[in-house]
Design a protein around this motif. Structure first.
Motif, mmCIF file in Angstrom:
data_model
loop_
_atom_site.group_PDB
_atom_site.id
_atom_site.type_symbol
_atom_site.label_atom_id
_atom_site.label_comp_id
_atom_site.label_asym_id
_atom_site.label_seq_id
_atom_site.Cartn_x
_atom_site.Cartn_y
_atom_site.Cartn_z
ATOM 1 N N LEU A 1 2.514 -6.870 -10.181
ATOM 2 C CA LEU A 1 3.902 -6.927 -10.628
ATOM 3 C C LEU A 1 4.756 -7.668 -9.608
ATOM 4 C CD1 LEU A 1 4.357 -3.232 -11.794
ATOM 5 C CD2 LEU A 1 4.134 -5.238 -13.257
ATOM 6 N N HIS A 2 5.871 -8.174 -10.075
ATOM 7 C CA HIS A 2 6.875 -8.724 -9.173
ATOM 8 C C HIS A 2 7.570 -7.544 -8.501
ATOM 9 C CE1 HIS A 2 6.457 -12.794 -10.759
ATOM 10 N NE2 HIS A 2 6.269 -12.203 -11.920
ATOM 11 N N ASP A 3 8.082 -7.757 -7.304
ATOM 12 C CA ASP A 3 8.731 -6.672 -6.558
ATOM 13 C C ASP A 3 9.804 -5.969 -7.375
ATOM 14 O OD1 ASP A 3 7.116 -7.186 -4.383
ATOM 15 O OD2 ASP A 3 8.629 -8.357 -3.312
ATOM 16 N N CYS A 4 10.565 -6.731 -8.150
ATOM 17 C CA CYS A 4 11.653 -6.142 -8.938
ATOM 18 C C CYS A 4 11.145 -5.249 -10.065
ATOM 19 C CB CYS A 4 12.560 -7.242 -9.497
ATOM 20 S SG CYS A 4 11.743 -8.391 -10.628
ATOM 21 N N GLU B 1 12.293 -8.203 -19.243
ATOM 22 C CA GLU B 1 13.755 -8.242 -19.110
ATOM 23 C C GLU B 1 14.179 -7.998 -17.663
ATOM 24 O OE1 GLU B 1 15.179 -5.257 -21.787
ATOM 25 O OE2 GLU B 1 14.595 -6.386 -23.563
ATOM 26 N N ILE B 2 13.530 -7.059 -17.006
ATOM 27 C CA ILE B 2 13.853 -6.760 -15.609
ATOM 28 C C ILE B 2 13.622 -8.004 -14.759
ATOM 29 C CG2 ILE B 2 13.067 -5.466 -13.567
ATOM 30 C CD1 ILE B 2 12.587 -3.101 -15.570
ATOM 31 N N PHE B 3 12.500 -8.675 -14.971
ATOM 32 C CA PHE B 3 12.219 -9.898 -14.218
ATOM 33 C C PHE B 3 13.269 -10.954 -14.490
ATOM 34 C CE2 PHE B 3 10.397 -14.154 -14.017
ATOM 35 C CZ PHE B 3 9.995 -14.186 -12.687
ATOM 36 N N GLU B 4 13.617 -11.145 -15.765
ATOM 37 C CA GLU B 4 14.604 -12.175 -16.123
ATOM 38 C C GLU B 4 15.983 -11.853 -15.554
ATOM 39 O OE1 GLU B 4 14.158 -12.265 -20.379
ATOM 40 O OE2 GLU B 4 12.357 -13.506 -20.260
ATOM 41 N N GLU B 5 16.367 -10.586 -15.581
ATOM 42 C CA GLU B 5 17.644 -10.189 -14.997
ATOM 43 C C GLU B 5 17.675 -10.471 -13.505
ATOM 44 O OE1 GLU B 5 17.932 -6.067 -16.029
ATOM 45 O OE2 GLU B 5 18.300 -6.497 -18.150
ATOM 46 N N GLY C 1 7.117 -13.616 -15.579
ATOM 47 C CA GLY C 1 7.572 -12.266 -15.863
ATOM 48 C C GLY C 1 6.950 -11.637 -17.093
ATOM 49 N N LEU C 2 6.211 -12.426 -17.885
ATOM 50 C CA LEU C 2 5.524 -11.865 -19.052
ATOM 51 C C LEU C 2 4.564 -10.796 -18.560
ATOM 52 C CD1 LEU C 2 4.946 -12.014 -22.106
ATOM 53 C CD2 LEU C 2 3.160 -13.680 -21.556
ATOM 54 N N ASP D 1 0.831 -1.200 0.000
ATOM 55 C CA ASP D 1 0.000 0.000 0.000
ATOM 56 C C ASP D 1 0.866 1.252 0.000
ATOM 57 O OD1 ASP D 1 -2.310 -1.503 -0.024
ATOM 58 O OD2 ASP D 1 -2.583 -1.424 2.151
ATOM 59 N N ASP D 2 1.995 1.201 0.712
ATOM 60 C CA ASP D 2 2.905 2.351 0.743
ATOM 61 C C ASP D 2 3.478 2.634 -0.640
ATOM 62 O OD1 ASP D 2 2.475 2.794 3.431
ATOM 63 O OD2 ASP D 2 4.299 1.750 4.064
ATOM 64 N N GLU D 3 3.893 1.574 -1.351
ATOM 65 C CA GLU D 3 4.431 1.755 -2.704
ATOM 66 C C GLU D 3 3.375 2.343 -3.630
ATOM 67 O OE1 GLU D 3 7.766 -1.761 -3.133
ATOM 68 O OE2 GLU D 3 5.646 -2.343 -3.168
ATOM 69 N N TYR D 4 2.149 1.850 -3.507
ATOM 70 C CA TYR D 4 1.061 2.387 -4.323
ATOM 71 C C TYR D 4 0.819 3.855 -3.990
ATOM 72 C CZ TYR D 4 -3.355 2.850 -6.781
ATOM 73 O OH TYR D 4 -4.353 3.272 -7.636
ATOM 74 N N GLY D 5 0.848 4.180 -2.704
ATOM 75 C CA GLY D 5 0.658 5.564 -2.283
ATOM 76 C C GLY D 5 1.721 6.496 -2.839
ATOM 77 N N VAL D 6 2.959 6.023 -2.886
ATOM 78 C CA VAL D 6 4.051 6.829 -3.451
ATOM 79 C C VAL D 6 3.806 7.066 -4.946
ATOM 80 C CG1 VAL D 6 6.513 6.812 -4.026
ATOM 81 C CG2 VAL D 6 5.763 6.192 -1.723
ATOM 82 N N LEU D 7 3.378 6.017 -5.648
ATOM 83 C CA LEU D 7 3.084 6.171 -7.081
ATOM 84 C C LEU D 7 1.980 7.202 -7.309
ATOM 85 C CD1 LEU D 7 3.190 2.498 -8.401
ATOM 86 C CD2 LEU D 7 4.771 4.347 -8.974
ATOM 87 N N VAL D 8 0.914 7.105 -6.534
ATOM 88 C CA VAL D 8 -0.202 8.041 -6.684
ATOM 89 C C VAL D 8 0.241 9.454 -6.336
ATOM 90 C CG1 VAL D 8 -2.486 8.671 -5.793
ATOM 91 C CG2 VAL D 8 -1.980 6.287 -6.380
ATOM 92 N N ALA D 9 1.055 9.600 -5.292
ATOM 93 C CA ALA D 9 1.548 10.928 -4.914
ATOM 94 C C ALA D 9 2.412 11.521 -6.023
ATOM 95 C CB ALA D 9 2.339 10.845 -3.610
ATOM 96 N N SER D 10 3.157 10.660 -6.729
ATOM 97 C CA SER D 10 4.052 11.133 -7.786
ATOM 98 C C SER D 10 3.352 11.337 -9.122
ATOM 99 C CB SER D 10 5.190 10.134 -7.989
ATOM 100 O OG SER D 10 5.981 10.039 -6.842
ATOM 101 N N HIS D 11 2.377 10.482 -9.430
ATOM 102 C CA HIS D 11 1.817 10.461 -10.787
ATOM 103 C C HIS D 11 0.311 10.683 -10.855
ATOM 104 C CE1 HIS D 11 5.740 9.090 -12.068
ATOM 105 N NE2 HIS D 11 5.678 8.136 -11.156
#
Length: 104
Positions: A25-28, A95-99, A60-61, A3-13
């Motif tokens: 999404l995966h954490d990465c 790619e990020i997931f695979e890396e 990761g798709l 919820d904190d990560e989502y809140g940061v996204l909403v505050a930014s965007h």
């Protein structure tokens, strides 16, 4: 995504962030969502394309759901360019997931 990560996204965007239940999404991959939304804003893509969801599978798709705003004709060359851009974003999320999951 917490919820904190989502809140940061909403505050930014603001309303450019898809509804919470439409983000899986995966954490990465979470930082990449922030980057994608920032790039879309900086390049003006967000005026013509609205991300409505982003979902990654266990492998990761990643699929990004989006709608065109009233400012763009869905049959136009610009719409095709946006579709290609979204496909490139999807590929980068994978790619990020695979890396992250590849053993060194």
């Amino acid at each position: 995504m917490t919820d904190d990560e989502y809140g940061v996204l909403v505050a930014s965007h603001g309303d450019a962030v898809p509804p919470r239940d439409q983000i899986r999404l995966h954490d990465c991959q979470v930082p990449a969502l922030d980057s994608m939304l920032r790039v879309m804003r900086e390049d003006g893509i967000d005026r013509e394309v609205r991300v409505t969801g982003i979902i990654a599978t266990a492998t990761g798709l990643t699929r990004i759901s989006f709608d065109y705003t009233d400012l763009i004709d869905p049959q136009s060359a610009a719409a095709l360019c946006h579709t290609i851009t979204v496909a490139r974003f999807e590929a980068r999320f994978q790619e990020i997931f695979e890396e992250e999951t590849t053993d060194d």
